[in-house]
Design a protein around this motif. Structure first.
Motif, short mmCIF file in Angstrom:
data_model
loop_
_atom_site.label_atom_id
_atom_site.label_comp_id
_atom_site.label_asym_id
_atom_site.label_seq_id
_atom_site.Cartn_x
_atom_site.Cartn_y
_atom_site.Cartn_z
N ALA A 106 -0.40 -56.01 -44.47
CA ALA A 106 0.02 -55.24 -43.18
C ALA A 106 1.65 -55.27 -42.91
O ALA A 106 2.42 -54.34 -42.90
N ALA A 107 2.14 -56.73 -43.15
CA ALA A 107 3.61 -57.00 -42.95
C ALA A 107 4.44 -56.11 -44.06
O ALA A 107 5.42 -55.41 -43.78
N ARG A 108 3.75 -56.24 -45.24
CA ARG A 108 4.52 -55.36 -46.40
C ARG A 108 4.42 -53.99 -46.30
O ARG A 108 5.37 -53.18 -46.55
N ALA A 109 3.36 -53.74 -45.78
CA ALA A 109 3.14 -52.07 -45.60
C ALA A 109 3.98 -51.52 -44.45
O ALA A 109 4.59 -50.63 -44.74
N ALA A 110 4.40 -52.18 -43.60
CA ALA A 110 5.29 -52.01 -42.39
C ALA A 110 6.54 -51.85 -42.70
O ALA A 110 7.24 -50.78 -42.14
N GLY A 111 7.05 -52.45 -43.53
CA GLY A 111 8.35 -52.76 -43.95
C GLY A 111 9.23 -51.06 -44.18
O GLY A 111 9.89 -50.83 -43.52
N PRO A 112 8.88 -50.48 -45.31
CA PRO A 112 9.31 -49.24 -45.70
C PRO A 112 9.23 -48.13 -44.24
O PRO A 112 10.14 -47.46 -43.93
N VAL A 113 8.16 -48.22 -43.71
CA VAL A 113 7.90 -47.39 -42.43
C VAL A 113 8.90 -47.59 -41.24
O VAL A 113 9.74 -46.79 -40.91
N GLY A 114 9.22 -48.94 -41.19
CA GLY A 114 10.18 -49.36 -40.22
C GLY A 114 11.57 -48.89 -40.77
O GLY A 114 12.23 -48.77 -39.81
N MET A 115 11.92 -49.07 -41.74
CA MET A 115 13.10 -48.74 -42.65
C MET A 115 13.54 -47.32 -42.36
O MET A 115 14.59 -47.09 -41.94
N VAL A 116 12.34 -46.48 -42.51
CA VAL A 116 12.48 -44.99 -42.41
C VAL A 116 12.80 -44.87 -40.96
O VAL A 116 13.53 -43.96 -40.46
N MET A 117 12.22 -45.27 -40.18
CA MET A 117 12.19 -45.17 -38.56
C MET A 117 13.83 -45.48 -38.17
O MET A 117 14.47 -44.78 -37.31
N THR A 118 14.12 -46.67 -38.82
CA THR A 118 15.71 -46.98 -38.50
C THR A 118 16.60 -45.95 -38.98
O THR A 118 17.45 -45.68 -38.23
N LEU A 119 16.29 -45.41 -40.30
CA LEU A 119 17.11 -44.50 -40.75
C LEU A 119 17.13 -43.13 -39.73
O LEU A 119 18.25 -42.47 -39.58
N ILE A 120 16.06 -42.92 -39.43
CA ILE A 120 15.71 -41.67 -38.63
C ILE A 120 16.72 -41.93 -37.43
O ILE A 120 17.40 -41.05 -36.83
N ALA A 121 16.59 -43.14 -36.71
CA ALA A 121 17.29 -43.35 -35.43
C ALA A 121 18.85 -43.32 -35.88
O ALA A 121 19.32 -42.76 -34.82
N LEU A 122 19.25 -43.85 -36.80
CA LEU A 122 20.45 -44.01 -37.24
C LEU A 122 21.17 -42.22 -37.24
O LEU A 122 22.17 -41.92 -37.02
N ALA A 123 20.32 -41.75 -38.09
CA ALA A 123 20.88 -40.20 -38.58
C ALA A 123 20.82 -39.35 -37.12
O ALA A 123 21.95 -38.49 -37.08
N THR A 124 20.00 -39.48 -36.46
CA THR A 124 19.63 -38.56 -35.21
C THR A 124 20.95 -39.24 -34.45
O THR A 124 21.38 -38.17 -33.59
N GLY A 125 21.24 -40.22 -34.30
CA GLY A 125 22.40 -40.82 -33.17
C GLY A 125 23.50 -40.30 -33.90
O GLY A 125 24.27 -39.92 -32.98
N ALA A 126 23.76 -40.25 -35.01
CA ALA A 126 25.09 -39.70 -35.61
C ALA A 126 25.34 -38.24 -35.27
O ALA A 126 26.38 -37.88 -34.99
N ILE A 127 23.87 -37.49 -35.56
CA ILE A 127 24.10 -36.13 -35.16
C ILE A 127 24.26 -35.91 -33.74
O ILE A 127 24.87 -35.05 -33.51
N TRP A 128 23.92 -36.66 -32.93
CA TRP A 128 23.94 -36.57 -31.47
C TRP A 128 25.45 -36.72 -31.18
O TRP A 128 26.09 -36.25 -30.40
N GLY A 129 26.04 -37.89 -31.89
CA GLY A 129 27.20 -38.41 -31.64
C GLY A 129 28.46 -37.59 -31.81
O GLY A 129 29.42 -37.43 -31.07
#
Lengths: 218, 246, 50
Positions: B90-113
């Protein structure tokens, strides 16, 4: 433990490579910086603390994969694990040996390279002090990274990926000490933080390193 | 009947099989409701104009980026202490999901910024911490991929996850300190929670629920996949042994 | 896009990027799940689930 330390130091000096290579790399990176940003003294003086720290950090990274790889190749790692010495002490000794052959020379060479980057006169003492205080943490973190990747063929690149994010706090506090020193501000807070990080790394990371080694030796 | 029974791979597979489609459906419904509500039926904020609508993506993904790491940490600890394979997987499964979430947060943050701060990127403590978190995810996933033996990989990534967590928290404070050093007090605050009114708040909650459900669904789906990969490995190894004997 | 005013491009691109990333994640997870399920079914011969 002392014997292991001596042995590692002797190997490092005799093999030559790791010992001088890190220093040479440090020098080259610092020489390259002015080519990249231009020779203006004011600009260089402004970025000198950060560049010196980043370059030292990268130079320390270079020799990390040798910490356990050599022992792994000639089969002495399993012997170390079965010796009466606890693996945590082995990890600590390895870290100390890495620091003596990499961190210490880098610290001593840093003032000379500071001249090249037009570092503010007031900052030299802080540069040496912050590197002396911070590089042991770099060595301990690096030993941990090396232990994680010891079983992986061509693990050097992966190890950089694992280790560099862990270097962030040390880099921030270390460079901050020098920057504040250069501007004549009080350095006590970042210096204390840096010391705290290093003390924590020295105390806790040998256990993580030993755990990683045990897993890899299973 | 204890909670730990679900740590049995077989039990896990049997239990999650009927739940998973419903979980995905619920995630879809909540996400669509939250995002459509937020996108079409909320007013514009006075200062931010329509960019306030990005909040419905940015805040939930940022929350999940951190929560995913916390989940990985807990799963890693459970694996190291109790040796339940499902936990490690489950930890392994969560890794890529968390990474994509981080990427979305960064991308939307940049676009808002860009329209709000006039720049795609500032070295604000929060932004910087997220970038570092992203690097941690990269290293964690890379270590999983690099090691062949599944148990060794699970152990080493668990150790990395624990050490990484300590350093992630440390970096968060270091970065806070570092930015204060750069420009005193005048840091850009991203904390919009203080003045978020109800009109924005309720669709945001729905959206957060959608992200949580989607995260759960994806982690369960991916964990099931990993369990099956294990099983294939085991069966093939057994088949090879059989051939060797014959 | 009178709905979104001057910032239409930003808002739309934020949604587009996020949805593409989410869809990609779901799609990749799903595809791998299906492939592995099929592979396991082949290895096991009879049962598809378990």
């Amino acid at each position: 433990m002392i014997a292991l330390l001596r042995r590692d130091l002797r190997l490092a000096v005799r093999a030559g490579g790791g010992f001088g290579l890190g220093l040479a790399f440090f020098l080259i990176v610092i020489v390259l910086v002015p080519f990249g940003v231009g020779p203006e003294g004011a600009v260089l003086a402004r970025i000198a603390p950060g560049m010196l720290w980043v370059a030292a950090l990268l130079a320390a990274l270079l020799s990390l994969d040798r910490i356990f790889a050599l022992d792994q190749e000639d089969g002495s790692l399993p012997l170390l694990a079965t010796s009466p010495l606890p693996l945590e002490a082995v990890a600590l000794a390895k870290g100390v040996a890495h620091w003596l052959t990499t961190g210490l020379p880098l610290t001593l060479a840093a003032p000379g390279l500071g001249v090249l980057l037009n570092l503010a006169p007031g900052a030299y003492g802080w540069l040496v002090l912050s590197l002396a205080l911070g590089t042991p943490a770099l060595s301990m973190i690096g030993t941990f990274g090396a232990a994680l990747t010891v079983g992986i063929r061509r693990g050097g690149l992966l190890m950089s990926l694992l280790v560099l994010p862990l270097y962030v706090p040390v880099l921030i506090f270390g460079a901050e000490v020098v920057r504040r020193g250069a501007e004549g501000m009080a350095v006590a807070t970042p210096l204390a933080m840096l010391g705290g990080v290093t003390a924590g790394c020295l105390a806790a990371l040998p256990f993580a390193t030993a755990a990683a080694l045990r897993i890899n030796l299973r | 009947m204890s909670f730990w029974e679900y740590a049995n791979p077989k039990k896990f597979m049997v239990t999650t099989a009927p739940v998973l489609p419903w979980l995905f459906a619920a995630a879809g419904v909540a996400l669509v409701t939250g995002l459509v509500w937020g996108f079409f039926f909320t007013p514009e904020e006075a200062r931010q104009g329509s960019t306030v609508k990005i909040i419905y993506l940015h805040v939930p993904s940022a929350m999940m980026a951190i929560n995913a790491w916390v989940m990985m940490l807990v799963a890693s600890l459970i694996w190291l202490v109790r040796r339940h394979h499902v936990s490690a997987l489950a930890a392994r499964a969560a890794g890529p999901v968390g990474m994509v979430m981080t990427l979305i947060a960064l991308a939307t943050g940049a676009i808002w910024g860009q329209p709000m701060w006039g720049t795609w990127w500032v070295w604000d403590p929060r932004l910087t911490s997220f970038l570092i978190l992203f690097l941690f995810y990269l290293g964690y996933i890379a270590l999983w991929e690099a090691i062949d033996d599944p148990d060794t990989a699970a152990d080493l990534t668990a150790v990395l996850c624990i050490v990484g967590s300590v350093f992630a928290v440390l970096s968060r404070y270091a970065v806070n300190f570092w930015n204060q050093g750069l420009h005193q007090g005048a840091s850009l605050s991203m904390d919009k929670q203080e003045n978020v009114a109800n009109v924005f708040y309720i669709p945001l909650l729905v959206s957060i629920a959608g992200f949580v459900l989607l995260f759960l669904s994806l982690v369960i789906l991916r964990t099931r996949t990993e369990i099956r990969v294990r099983r294939i490995r085991a069966l093939e190894a057994r088949a090879q042994q059989g051939e060797g004997r014959a | 896009m009178s709905l979104l005013g001057a910032y239409a491009l930003y808002v739309l691109s934020a949604y587009a990027v996020s949805l593409v990333l989410l869809a990609g994640l779901v799609w990749l997870s799903w595809r791998r799940a299906e492939r592995v399920r099929a592979a396991l079914a082949r290895v096991e011969g009879v049962r598809a689930d378990g």
